[in-house]
Each structure stands twice: as C-alpha cells, then as structure tokens.
Design an enzyme around this catalytic site. Structure first.
Site, PDB file in Angstrom:
ATOM      1  N   GLU A 177      61.202 -36.930 -35.247  1.00 31.46           N
ATOM      2  CA  GLU A 177      60.736 -35.471 -34.895  1.00 31.46           C
ATOM      3  C   GLU A 177      61.276 -34.646 -36.131  1.00 31.46           C
ATOM      4  O   GLU A 177      62.397 -34.929 -36.976  1.00 31.46           O
ATOM      5  CB  GLU A 177      62.104 -35.000 -33.831  1.00 31.46           C
ATOM      6  CG  GLU A 177      61.914 -33.291 -33.589  1.00 31.46           C
ATOM      7  CD  GLU A 177      62.756 -32.874 -32.885  1.00 31.46           C
ATOM      8  OE1 GLU A 177      62.778 -31.555 -32.286  1.00 31.46           O
ATOM      9  OE2 GLU A 177      64.074 -33.354 -32.217  1.00 31.46           O
ATOM     10  N   GLU A 205      65.710 -33.025 -40.589  1.00 32.95           N
ATOM     11  CA  GLU A 205      65.870 -31.781 -40.724  1.00 32.95           C
ATOM     12  C   GLU A 205      66.161 -31.357 -42.238  1.00 32.95           C
ATOM     13  O   GLU A 205      66.659 -31.911 -42.852  1.00 32.95           O
ATOM     14  CB  GLU A 205      67.125 -31.546 -39.887  1.00 32.95           C
ATOM     15  CG  GLU A 205      67.694 -30.162 -39.965  1.00 32.95           C
ATOM     16  CD  GLU A 205      66.927 -28.853 -39.700  1.00 32.95           C
ATOM     17  OE1 GLU A 205      66.067 -29.007 -38.930  1.00 32.95           O
ATOM     18  OE2 GLU A 205      66.984 -28.041 -40.524  1.00 32.95           O
ATOM     19  N   ASP A 226      59.330 -23.334 -37.064  1.00 33.18           N
ATOM     20  CA  ASP A 226      59.331 -22.106 -37.357  1.00 33.18           C
ATOM     21  C   ASP A 226      57.820 -21.561 -37.559  1.00 33.18           C
ATOM     22  O   ASP A 226      56.964 -22.055 -38.168  1.00 33.18           O
ATOM     23  CB  ASP A 226      59.861 -21.973 -38.914  1.00 33.18           C
ATOM     24  CG  ASP A 226      61.373 -22.542 -38.903  1.00 33.18           C
ATOM     25  OD1 ASP A 226      61.890 -22.491 -38.018  1.00 33.18           O
ATOM     26  OD2 ASP A 226      61.717 -22.952 -39.991  1.00 33.18           O
ATOM     27  N   LYS A 256      53.677 -14.372 -41.597  1.00 36.10           N
ATOM     28  CA  LYS A 256      52.989 -13.702 -42.637  1.00 36.10           C
ATOM     29  C   LYS A 256      51.781 -14.714 -42.836  1.00 36.10           C
ATOM     30  O   LYS A 256      52.091 -16.077 -42.910  1.00 36.10           O
ATOM     31  CB  LYS A 256      53.695 -13.216 -43.663  1.00 36.10           C
ATOM     32  CG  LYS A 256      54.823 -12.365 -43.464  1.00 36.10           C
ATOM     33  CD  LYS A 256      55.418 -11.758 -44.707  1.00 36.10           C
ATOM     34  CE  LYS A 256      56.429 -10.671 -44.474  1.00 36.10           C
ATOM     35  NZ  LYS A 256      57.731 -10.863 -44.911  1.00 36.10           N
ATOM     36  N   ASP A 284      57.113 -21.540 -27.821  1.00 33.58           N
ATOM     37  CA  ASP A 284      56.832 -20.307 -26.706  1.00 33.58           C
ATOM     38  C   ASP A 284      56.166 -19.377 -27.482  1.00 33.58           C
ATOM     39  O   ASP A 284      55.782 -18.269 -27.025  1.00 33.58           O
ATOM     40  CB  ASP A 284      58.348 -19.770 -26.385  1.00 33.58           C
ATOM     41  CG  ASP A 284      58.832 -19.252 -27.514  1.00 33.58           C
ATOM     42  OD1 ASP A 284      58.755 -19.687 -28.628  1.00 33.58           O
ATOM     43  OD2 ASP A 284      59.458 -17.848 -27.468  1.00 33.58           O
ATOM     44  N   THR A 330      64.644 -28.650 -25.607  1.00 32.70           N
ATOM     45  CA  THR A 330      65.241 -28.640 -26.859  1.00 32.70           C
ATOM     46  C   THR A 330      66.170 -27.734 -26.835  1.00 32.70           C
ATOM     47  O   THR A 330      66.104 -26.676 -25.707  1.00 32.70           O
ATOM     48  CB  THR A 330      64.079 -28.434 -27.742  1.00 32.70           C
ATOM     49  OG1 THR A 330      63.791 -27.188 -27.885  1.00 32.70           O
ATOM     50  CG2 THR A 330      62.938 -29.579 -27.790  1.00 32.70           C
ATOM     51  N   GLU A 331      66.870 -27.285 -27.519  1.00 33.97           N
ATOM     52  CA  GLU A 331      67.867 -26.274 -27.704  1.00 33.97           C
ATOM     53  C   GLU A 331      67.276 -24.792 -27.830  1.00 33.97           C
ATOM     54  O   GLU A 331      67.424 -23.830 -26.772  1.00 33.97           O
ATOM     55  CB  GLU A 331      68.866 -26.183 -29.026  1.00 33.97           C
ATOM     56  CG  GLU A 331      69.981 -26.936 -28.608  1.00 33.97           C
ATOM     57  CD  GLU A 331      70.453 -27.842 -29.919  1.00 33.97           C
ATOM     58  OE1 GLU A 331      69.707 -27.984 -30.938  1.00 33.97           O
ATOM     59  OE2 GLU A 331      71.394 -28.525 -29.688  1.00 33.97           O
TER      60      GLU A 331
HETATM   61  N1  SAH Z   1      63.707 -28.462 -32.843  1.00 36.94           N
HETATM   62  C1  SAH Z   1      64.812 -27.564 -32.568  1.00 36.94           C
HETATM   63  C2  SAH Z   1      65.039 -26.696 -33.913  1.00 36.94           C
HETATM   64  C3  SAH Z   1      63.756 -25.859 -33.959  1.00 36.94           C
HETATM   65  S1  SAH Z   1      64.180 -24.745 -35.231  1.00 36.94           S
HETATM   66  C4  SAH Z   1      64.456 -27.019 -31.301  1.00 36.94           C
HETATM   67  O1  SAH Z   1      63.577 -26.991 -30.412  1.00 36.94           O
HETATM   68  O2  SAH Z   1      65.582 -26.449 -30.628  1.00 36.94           O
HETATM   69  C5  SAH Z   1      63.194 -25.175 -36.534  1.00 36.94           C
HETATM   70  C6  SAH Z   1      63.870 -26.405 -37.135  1.00 36.94           C
HETATM   71  O3  SAH Z   1      62.860 -26.891 -38.298  1.00 36.94           O
HETATM   72  C7  SAH Z   1      64.811 -25.798 -38.086  1.00 36.94           C
HETATM   73  O4  SAH Z   1      66.242 -26.298 -37.926  1.00 36.94           O
HETATM   74  C8  SAH Z   1      64.408 -25.561 -39.429  1.00 36.94           C
HETATM   75  O5  SAH Z   1      65.364 -25.788 -40.478  1.00 36.94           O
HETATM   76  C9  SAH Z   1      63.455 -26.877 -39.501  1.00 36.94           C
HETATM   77  N2  SAH Z   1      62.469 -27.035 -40.414  1.00 36.94           N
HETATM   78  C10 SAH Z   1      61.875 -26.030 -40.948  1.00 36.94           C
HETATM   79  N3  SAH Z   1      60.792 -26.375 -41.547  1.00 36.94           N
HETATM   80  C11 SAH Z   1      61.071 -27.782 -42.104  1.00 36.94           C
HETATM   81  C12 SAH Z   1      60.647 -28.485 -43.040  1.00 36.94           C
HETATM   82  N4  SAH Z   1      59.523 -28.283 -43.887  1.00 36.94           N
HETATM   83  N5  SAH Z   1      61.041 -29.818 -43.060  1.00 36.94           N
HETATM   84  C13 SAH Z   1      62.170 -30.377 -42.187  1.00 36.94           C
HETATM   85  N6  SAH Z   1      62.719 -29.552 -41.390  1.00 36.94           N
HETATM   86  C14 SAH Z   1      62.104 -28.083 -41.432  1.00 36.94           C
END
Ligand code: SAH
Length: 220
Positions: free
Chosen positions: A43, A68, A117, A121, A153, A191-192
């Site tokens: 993941e 992460e 994320d 933009k 979402d 997921t959270e």
């Molecule tokens: N998957 C979790 C968290 C979603 S938030 C859930 O569904 O609850 C997205 C996460 O991705 C964040 O913790 C962020 O720090 C991580 N993230 C974003 N860009 C990333 C990257 N380039 N490499 C590794 N992690 C990344």
C-alpha cells in the site's frame, strides 16, 4: 495525512525492528526477506496502516509492505505492530517516486492506493499517485497480471485517474462510483479515510487496473 510532528519519530523509526531503513538493499529479494514465496502486496500512502494491517491479519497467504512518507504517521503503524507482531508485514518510510529502486520487475502482485492526496491544482497533477507517470512507474515492478486497486471519495481525482489509466494503457477491471452499495463491497476493508468520508455520506469510488486484459465490470 499529516500529523503534528512527533519529536524523535525519525529516531524511533530508525531503531524499529518493524521497518527497513535501506529497503533498496532488498530490491529483487523481498521473498528472501519474508522467508517464503508468497505474493507481495503493497500500500502506497498507507497513513496509520489500519487497512494494510487488517489485510495482513486476514490473509496470511500474502506478504504485505506498507509505505508512507511521513514519519509521524508511520510511527502509529509501528506502535500497533509492536503490540501485534504480525509475521507477514513490514513498513517503509519511503516516497512513491523512488519505488523502482526498491522493487524489481514483477516483484509486486498488487498495489493499493487508498484515498491518495488529490493535489487539486493543475500544476501539482504530476504528484497524484494515479497520474500517468506513476502508473508507468508501477508497471516496472508489477506482475504481468498484477493489479492496482484505488479507492477515493474524490470524483475529480477518480475521473483524472480513469484518464491516466487509459493514457498509460491499463485495462480497467472494475469501476464503481458507489462501492458500498455495489456487489463489490463484499470483503471490502475500510481505511481510516474511507470510514470518515463514508460516514459523512460521500459515496466511495473504486477502480481496479491491470496491464492484462479481462472483461470489465463497471457501473458506468
Ligand atoms: N491510505 C490511508 C491514508 C490516506 S491519506 C487511508 O485511506 O486512510 C494519504 C497518505 O499518503 C498520507 O498519509 C500521505 O502522507 C501519503 N503519501 C502521499 N504522497 C505520498 C508519496 N509520494 N509517497 C508515500 N506516501 C505518500
């Protein structure tokens, strides 16, 4: 996900037995690390790791790697793992951009991207983990019939991701814009973020992508 910086989190991670500080050393040898031949599922952007740890609990027949980039978030997963010591999971503080240094060709059976994320933009579009460039990067280490499973979402990000999939020449095996009210919800692990957003009433979208051809299931 960004938590308040936790002082000492980098040091705690460096010393943790549940994470690997120089994962590049295992490129092409992850099965040796796990000591078995089971397929490897990762993941990217796992946050505090709830989803992937639940996968690992339910599926001892797979190996899991949670990735992460932020230490403070990763630390939460390491703390949970300290209590549980699941044998089939390890965690990396690592950035998606460089994952081809960590995994060799065909080494990964499945990639989970959950609530990545959105980077709304335009000039940040290349940072979205479902951009065409990222999908092409994943191809470097995904098995031939391996899959990328993406939940969000965010409808705009979902649309963008469908376009990227087409541009990167992936097949769309599944596409639903309301996972929780579709038959594909069976076996779904929340997921959270999924729990938070679905409790606000947002429908959850899911797609499954692969380089290999297959009849698509779609509600579009
Ligand atoms: N998957 C979790 C968290 C979603 S938030 C859930 O569904 O609850 C997205 C996460 O991705 C964040 O913790 C962020 O720090 C991580 N993230 C974003 N860009 C990333 C990257 N380039 N490499 C590794 N992690 C990344």
């Amino acid at each position: 996900m960004r938590l308040r910086n936790i002082p000492g989190s980098r040091e705690a991670i460096a010393e943790s037995p549940y994470t690997i500080n120089e994962p590049e050393a295992y490129k092409g040898r992850w099965n040796e690390y796990f000591g078995n031949d089971r397929p490897i599922r990762i993941e990217i952007g796992m946050g505090k790791g709830r989803f992937i740890m639940e996968q690992a609990r339910i599926h001892p027949e797979f190996n899991y790697i949670g990735i992460e980039k932020y230490s403070s978030v990763l630390l939460r997963a390491l703390q949970k793992q300290q209590e549980e010591e699941l044998p089939n999971i390890v965690f990396l503080r690592f950035e998606a951009e460089h994952l081809a240094d960590v995994f060799g060709p065909g080494e990964v059976d499945r990639i989970y991207l959950n609530f990545s994320d959105p980077w709304p933009k335009d000039r940040h579009a290349h940072r979205r983990l479902t951009s065409e460039a990222f999908l092409k990067l994943y191809e470097k280490f995904l098995k031939e019939d391996g899959t990328v499973e993406f939940k969000t979402d965010n409808q705009t990000l979902f649309d963008f991701s469908l376009e990227s999939a087409e541009a990167a020449d992936y097949e769309i095996w599944l596409c639903t814009r309301d996972l929780h009210h579709s038959p594909y919800v069976q076996g779904n692990i929340m997921t959270e973020y999924e729990e938070r957003f679905s409790s606000m009433g947002n429908p959850i979208c899911k797609m499954i992508l692969s380089k290999q051809r297959k009849e698509a299931a779609t509600d579009e």
